[in-house]
Write a protein that holds these residues in place. Sequence first.
Motif, PDB file in Angstrom:
ATOM      1  N   PRO A   1      45.180  70.263  76.065  1.00  0.00           N
ATOM      2  CA  PRO A   1      46.631  70.282  76.286  1.00  0.00           C
ATOM      3  C   PRO A   1      47.344  69.220  75.453  1.00  0.00           C
ATOM      4  CG  PRO A   1      45.472  69.306  78.161  1.00  0.00           C
ATOM      5  CD  PRO A   1      44.417  69.888  77.262  1.00  0.00           C
ATOM      6  N   GLU A   2      48.602  69.456  75.178  1.00  0.00           N
ATOM      7  CA  GLU A   2      49.406  68.504  74.406  1.00  0.00           C
ATOM      8  C   GLU A   2      49.374  67.137  75.083  1.00  0.00           C
ATOM      9  OE1 GLU A   2      50.931  68.826  71.498  1.00  0.00           O
ATOM     10  OE2 GLU A   2      50.196  70.894  71.296  1.00  0.00           O
ATOM     11  N   GLY A   3      49.269  66.097  74.265  1.00  0.00           N
ATOM     12  CA  GLY A   3      49.286  64.741  74.807  1.00  0.00           C
ATOM     13  C   GLY A   3      47.937  64.238  75.277  1.00  0.00           C
ATOM     14  N   SER A   4      46.871  65.046  75.088  1.00  0.00           N
ATOM     15  CA  SER A   4      45.543  64.612  75.515  1.00  0.00           C
ATOM     16  C   SER A   4      45.022  63.495  74.626  1.00  0.00           C
ATOM     17  CB  SER A   4      44.562  65.789  75.453  1.00  0.00           C
ATOM     18  OG  SER A   4      44.824  66.717  76.462  1.00  0.00           O
ATOM     19  N   LYS A   5      44.003  62.828  75.115  1.00  0.00           N
ATOM     20  CA  LYS A   5      43.276  61.865  74.300  1.00  0.00           C
ATOM     21  C   LYS A   5      42.581  62.616  73.175  1.00  0.00           C
ATOM     22  CE  LYS A   5      42.348  58.789  78.216  1.00  0.00           C
ATOM     23  NZ  LYS A   5      41.300  58.134  79.031  1.00  0.00           N
ATOM     24  N   SER A   6      41.979  61.876  72.257  1.00  0.00           N
ATOM     25  CA  SER A   6      41.213  62.528  71.196  1.00  0.00           C
ATOM     26  C   SER A   6      40.072  63.310  71.820  1.00  0.00           C
ATOM     27  CB  SER A   6      40.650  61.486  70.223  1.00  0.00           C
ATOM     28  OG  SER A   6      39.606  60.743  70.835  1.00  0.00           O
ATOM     29  N   ALA A   7      39.547  64.271  71.075  1.00  0.00           N
ATOM     30  CA  ALA A   7      38.482  65.127  71.611  1.00  0.00           C
ATOM     31  C   ALA A   7      37.279  64.305  72.069  1.00  0.00           C
ATOM     32  CB  ALA A   7      38.066  66.152  70.559  1.00  0.00           C
ATOM     33  N   GLU A   8      36.879  63.310  71.281  1.00  0.00           N
ATOM     34  CA  GLU A   8      35.699  62.519  71.642  1.00  0.00           C
ATOM     35  C   GLU A   8      35.973  61.635  72.855  1.00  0.00           C
ATOM     36  OE1 GLU A   8      33.339  60.763  68.629  1.00  0.00           O
ATOM     37  OE2 GLU A   8      33.691  62.370  67.182  1.00  0.00           O
ATOM     38  N   GLU A   9      37.167  61.062  72.936  1.00  0.00           N
ATOM     39  CA  GLU A   9      37.521  60.277  74.121  1.00  0.00           C
ATOM     40  C   GLU A   9      37.568  61.168  75.355  1.00  0.00           C
ATOM     41  OE1 GLU A   9      40.406  56.668  72.735  1.00  0.00           O
ATOM     42  OE2 GLU A   9      41.227  58.695  72.508  1.00  0.00           O
ATOM     43  N   PHE A  10      38.100  62.375  75.182  1.00  0.00           N
ATOM     44  CA  PHE A  10      38.212  63.305  76.303  1.00  0.00           C
ATOM     45  C   PHE A  10      36.843  63.672  76.848  1.00  0.00           C
ATOM     46  CE2 PHE A  10      38.519  67.461  78.274  1.00  0.00           C
ATOM     47  CZ  PHE A  10      39.697  67.396  78.999  1.00  0.00           C
ATOM     48  N   ILE A  11      35.912  64.046  75.956  1.00  0.00           N
ATOM     49  CA  ILE A  11      34.605  64.498  76.451  1.00  0.00           C
ATOM     50  C   ILE A  11      33.801  63.332  77.039  1.00  0.00           C
ATOM     51  CG2 ILE A  11      34.580  66.440  74.833  1.00  0.00           C
ATOM     52  CD1 ILE A  11      31.837  64.001  74.343  1.00  0.00           C
ATOM     53  N   ASP A  12      33.998  62.120  76.510  1.00  0.00           N
ATOM     54  CA  ASP A  12      33.295  60.965  77.088  1.00  0.00           C
ATOM     55  C   ASP A  12      33.819  60.653  78.481  1.00  0.00           C
ATOM     56  OD1 ASP A  12      31.374  60.440  75.185  1.00  0.00           O
ATOM     57  OD2 ASP A  12      32.627  59.059  74.042  1.00  0.00           O
ATOM     58  N   GLU A  13      35.124  60.794  78.655  1.00  0.00           N
ATOM     59  CA  GLU A  13      35.708  60.570  79.978  1.00  0.00           C
ATOM     60  C   GLU A  13      35.150  61.573  80.980  1.00  0.00           C
ATOM     61  OE1 GLU A  13      40.058  61.449  81.465  1.00  0.00           O
ATOM     62  OE2 GLU A  13      40.010  59.475  80.494  1.00  0.00           O
ATOM     63  N   VAL A  14      35.066  62.827  80.575  1.00  0.00           N
ATOM     64  CA  VAL A  14      34.520  63.861  81.458  1.00  0.00           C
ATOM     65  C   VAL A  14      33.030  63.611  81.720  1.00  0.00           C
ATOM     66  CG1 VAL A  14      34.000  66.335  81.640  1.00  0.00           C
ATOM     67  CG2 VAL A  14      36.228  65.589  80.802  1.00  0.00           C
TER      68      VAL A  14
ATOM     69  N   GLY B   1      41.435  67.927  68.709  1.00  0.00           N
ATOM     70  CA  GLY B   1      42.291  68.625  69.660  1.00  0.00           C
ATOM     71  C   GLY B   1      41.613  69.802  70.324  1.00  0.00           C
ATOM     72  N   TYR B   2      40.314  70.012  70.001  1.00  0.00           N
ATOM     73  CA  TYR B   2      39.560  71.121  70.595  1.00  0.00           C
ATOM     74  C   TYR B   2      38.264  70.604  71.215  1.00  0.00           C
ATOM     75  CZ  TYR B   2      42.525  74.391  67.975  1.00  0.00           C
ATOM     76  OH  TYR B   2      43.584  75.106  67.473  1.00  0.00           O
ATOM     77  N   ILE B   3      37.777  71.332  72.206  1.00  0.00           N
ATOM     78  CA  ILE B   3      36.457  71.098  72.771  1.00  0.00           C
ATOM     79  C   ILE B   3      35.730  72.436  72.832  1.00  0.00           C
ATOM     80  CG2 ILE B   3      37.041  69.036  74.087  1.00  0.00           C
ATOM     81  CD1 ILE B   3      37.385  70.777  76.571  1.00  0.00           C
ATOM     82  N   ARG B   4      34.391  72.381  72.928  1.00  0.00           N
ATOM     83  CA  ARG B   4      33.594  73.610  72.922  1.00  0.00           C
ATOM     84  C   ARG B   4      32.647  73.633  74.110  1.00  0.00           C
ATOM     85  NH1 ARG B   4      28.762  74.909  68.788  1.00  0.00           N
ATOM     86  NH2 ARG B   4      27.711  73.710  70.414  1.00  0.00           N
ATOM     87  N   PHE B   5      32.712  74.722  74.872  1.00  0.00           N
ATOM     88  CA  PHE B   5      31.810  74.932  76.000  1.00  0.00           C
ATOM     89  C   PHE B   5      30.716  75.922  75.585  1.00  0.00           C
ATOM     90  CE2 PHE B   5      36.056  74.189  77.692  1.00  0.00           C
ATOM     91  CZ  PHE B   5      35.862  73.278  78.720  1.00  0.00           C
ATOM     92  N   SER B   6      29.482  75.668  75.963  1.00  0.00           N
ATOM     93  CA  SER B   6      28.382  76.602  75.735  1.00  0.00           C
ATOM     94  C   SER B   6      28.195  77.492  76.957  1.00  0.00           C
ATOM     95  CB  SER B   6      27.098  75.828  75.453  1.00  0.00           C
ATOM     96  OG  SER B   6      25.977  76.695  75.497  1.00  0.00           O
ATOM     97  N   LEU B   7      27.869  78.753  76.700  1.00  0.00           N
ATOM     98  CA  LEU B   7      27.587  79.692  77.793  1.00  0.00           C
ATOM     99  C   LEU B   7      26.109  79.685  78.170  1.00  0.00           C
ATOM    100  CD1 LEU B   7      29.781  82.762  76.754  1.00  0.00           C
ATOM    101  CD2 LEU B   7      30.358  80.883  78.306  1.00  0.00           C
ATOM    102  N   CYS B   8      25.341  78.756  77.626  1.00  0.00           N
ATOM    103  CA  CYS B   8      23.917  78.667  77.948  1.00  0.00           C
ATOM    104  C   CYS B   8      23.714  77.817  79.203  1.00  0.00           C
ATOM    105  CB  CYS B   8      23.144  78.091  76.771  1.00  0.00           C
ATOM    106  SG  CYS B   8      23.302  79.060  75.265  1.00  0.00           S
TER     107      CYS B   8
END
Length: 381
Positions: free
Chosen positions: A328-341, A361-368
Motif C-alpha cells: 500500500p501507498e506509504g509503506s516501508k521499503s519492501a525489505e523493511e516490510f518483510i523483516d517487520e512481518v 514496493g512489491y512483495i512475493r508470496f509462494s503458493l508452496c
Amino acid sequence: MIRTANRLHTVEEYYFSKKLREVRGLIAEGRPVINMGIGSPDLAPSESIIKSIQDAVLESGAHQYQSYQGLPELREAVADFYNLKFGVTLDASTEILPLMGSKEGIMHISMAFLNEGDIALIPNPGYPTYTSVTKLVGAEAKYYNLTAESGWFPDLEELQEHDLTKVKIMWTSYPHMPTGATATKAQFKKLVAFAKKNDILLVNDNPYSFVLNDSPASILAVDGAKDVALELNSLSKTFNMAGWRVGMVLGSAEHINAVLKVKSNMDSGMFYGIQKGAIEALKSGQEWFDKLNELYSSRRALMYQLADKLNCTYDADAVGMFIWAKLPEGSKSAEEFIDEVLYEKNLFITPGTIFGSNGEGYIRFSLCVTEDKIKEAISRF
C-alpha cells in the motif's frame, strides 16, 4: 594467503541462501516461522514417477556414467511433450539437450555465447541468476525496464534507440518470474523480430507454463524463432521434481551444440534413474495438471485473503506459483516490510527488491505452503 578469483567480487551469496539461514536460526530458537518465500514445491511427484525411478535403479547399467546428451528416449519424451503442449516440432537428436535443472543452463548458455565485455539484456524485475552468471563470465549486465503499466513486457522501441552492438543475449521469462505476467504470441513475435534485427540470442526461461495457466505458450512456436531463440524449461514446478534437478534447453542444432560443448566439460551425465522418472513425468495425462491446478487454485484464494489483510493489491490474472503483490501507498521499503512481518508475525515473505530495483514496493508470496499454514498466517493478523 590464498586469494579468491576476481570474479567473486562481482557477485554476492544468493539472497535465499543467506535469508533462509536467518530463518532457520529463528526456527531453531523455537519461533513458529511460516516460510512463504521460496518456490520449492511441497508436493510429491506422482506415484508412477516415483515407481519408475525405483524400478530403474535395478536395471543393468543404471549406475554407470550416462550420455552427456541424455537418454534418447528422454529427448524423444521432451519432443513429444513440446509437440503436444505447445505445438512445437523439435528434432530429438539435435535440438534438445537435457540439463541438471534449468538453472545450470543459464550458466552453460552464458559461457557458450558471452565473451568478456559483451552485454546481456536482463529484465528488471527478473530472476537474479541472470545477473550473477553474466558477471561471473565477465560480461556486462544491462537492464531493461518492466512495469505493471506495460504489462511487465519490454518497450522494444525504446530499447532499439540504444546502442545494441555489444548485446549478445537477451533474457526473457514468460510466464514472468516474479510477477506471473504472460506474453501473447504477438508479443513473442515482436521479441523474435527484435532479436533478428539486432543479431541477439533470445533466451526464454519457461518453467512456470503449467501452473495456474490456461494457455501455456513457448516462444519456439513462433515461425523462425529457432534462428535466434533458445528456450529453457524444467520439471521442477510442473511435476514437483525440484530436488531431482531435471531441465532442458531447446533450440536450433547449432545453438544446442554450442551449449553441449560447455556442458560436456562440466558433468558426466544425469543419473539414469532420474532420467527414467523424467520420461514418466513427461507422459503425464491431463488429470495430473488439473489436480495440481485445483490445489494451487485453493491455496491462491487463501493467499489473496492474506494479501488483502496486508492491504496489498495484485493482478488476479497472473499465473504461476507466486502472488506478486503491491504494497500500500506509504509503506516501508519492501525489505523493511518483510523483516517487520518476519520478526513480529513469524512469517517470511520475499521482498520484491531481490529481483531488481523495479521490485521496490512489491512483495512475493509462494503458493508452496499448505492451506492450514496459510490460514494460520491469516489468523496472525
